[in-house]
Scaffold this motif. Structure first.
Motif, short mmCIF file in Angstrom:
data_model
loop_
_atom_site.label_atom_id
_atom_site.label_comp_id
_atom_site.label_asym_id
_atom_site.label_seq_id
_atom_site.Cartn_x
_atom_site.Cartn_y
_atom_site.Cartn_z
N TYR A 1 14.31 -15.40 6.05
CA TYR A 1 13.79 -14.82 4.82
C TYR A 1 13.27 -13.42 5.07
N ARG A 2 13.49 -12.54 4.11
CA ARG A 2 12.91 -11.20 4.14
C ARG A 2 12.06 -11.06 2.89
N LEU A 3 10.83 -10.63 3.07
CA LEU A 3 9.91 -10.49 1.96
C LEU A 3 9.90 -9.07 1.44
N ASN A 4 9.76 -8.95 0.14
CA ASN A 4 9.57 -7.66 -0.50
C ASN A 4 8.10 -7.57 -0.88
N LEU A 5 7.30 -7.10 0.03
CA LEU A 5 5.85 -7.08 -0.16
C LEU A 5 5.39 -5.94 -1.05
N HIS A 6 6.32 -5.10 -1.49
CA HIS A 6 5.97 -4.03 -2.41
C HIS A 6 5.93 -4.52 -3.86
N ARG A 7 6.53 -5.69 -4.11
CA ARG A 7 6.52 -6.25 -5.46
C ARG A 7 5.09 -6.56 -5.86
N SER A 8 4.78 -6.36 -7.12
CA SER A 8 3.43 -6.60 -7.62
C SER A 8 3.26 -8.04 -8.06
N PRO B 1 -0.75 -9.99 -15.63
CA PRO B 1 -1.11 -8.62 -16.06
C PRO B 1 -2.36 -8.04 -15.41
N THR B 2 -3.39 -8.84 -15.18
CA THR B 2 -4.62 -8.27 -14.61
C THR B 2 -4.47 -7.91 -13.13
N GLU B 3 -3.43 -8.45 -12.46
CA GLU B 3 -3.18 -8.12 -11.06
C GLU B 3 -1.88 -7.35 -10.86
N ALA B 4 -1.22 -6.99 -11.95
CA ALA B 4 0.12 -6.39 -11.88
C ALA B 4 0.14 -5.05 -11.13
N HIS B 5 -1.00 -4.42 -10.96
CA HIS B 5 -1.06 -3.15 -10.23
C HIS B 5 -1.17 -3.35 -8.71
N THR B 6 -1.27 -4.60 -8.27
CA THR B 6 -1.50 -4.91 -6.86
C THR B 6 -0.25 -5.50 -6.23
N PRO B 7 0.20 -4.95 -5.11
CA PRO B 7 1.37 -5.54 -4.43
C PRO B 7 0.98 -6.83 -3.71
N VAL B 8 1.95 -7.73 -3.56
CA VAL B 8 1.67 -8.99 -2.86
C VAL B 8 1.32 -8.75 -1.40
#
Length: 136
Positions: free
Chosen positions: A69-76, A80-87
């Motif tokens: 597996y490869r993770l895309n840690l840039h995805r938010s 909505p209240t956390e949508a500005h934060t990447p995983v």
């Protein structure tokens, strides 16, 4: 019934978050191992991995008979209240506390860099190199 006798079973992390963290710890982990670790069925893990894949949080590559597996840690985060934060923030948070495997207190006084706890910290800390495979 006394309110102290009633214990709720809720937790702060969803199963989706727990699956994501297990994959961050070990990109070649088997679904059955995730299932055993977090205490849900293998079928539920399959569904969660499919959700994470469909939403762009991870991709799967076949390596022999196994998946990597490869993770895309840039995805938010999705809400909505956390949508500005990447995983990445979640993974980094748990990477900082990987001194004790699976949340158990570290009772040893040694700091052997070859320890399983160090390996877990390293896996989480290095999970970000997989995120570079995707555009932000």
């Amino acid at each position: 019934m006394d309110s102290s006798d009633h214990h709720s079973s809720w937790t702060f992390l969803t199963h989706h978050a727990r699956v994501l963290l297990e994959i961050a710890r070990d990109p070649e982990i088997r679904l059955r191992d995730i299932s055993a670790t977090i205490g849900i069925t293998e079928r539920a893990v399959q569904g969660i991995v499919a959700d994470l894949h469909d939403a762009g949080y991870l991709s799967r590559d076949r390596v022999g008979r196994r998946n990597r597996y490869r993770l895309n840690l840039h995805r938010s985060f999705r809400y909505p209240t956390e949508a500005h934060t990447p995983v990445r923030a979640l993974v980094d948070l748990f990477a900082a506390y990987e001194d004790a495997p699976r949340g158990k207190p570290d009772t040893s006084s040694s700091s052997d860099d070859g320890s399983a706890a160090h390996d877990q910290r390293t896996a989480l800390a290095n999970a970000d190199h997989h995120a570079d495979d995707y555009p932000a």
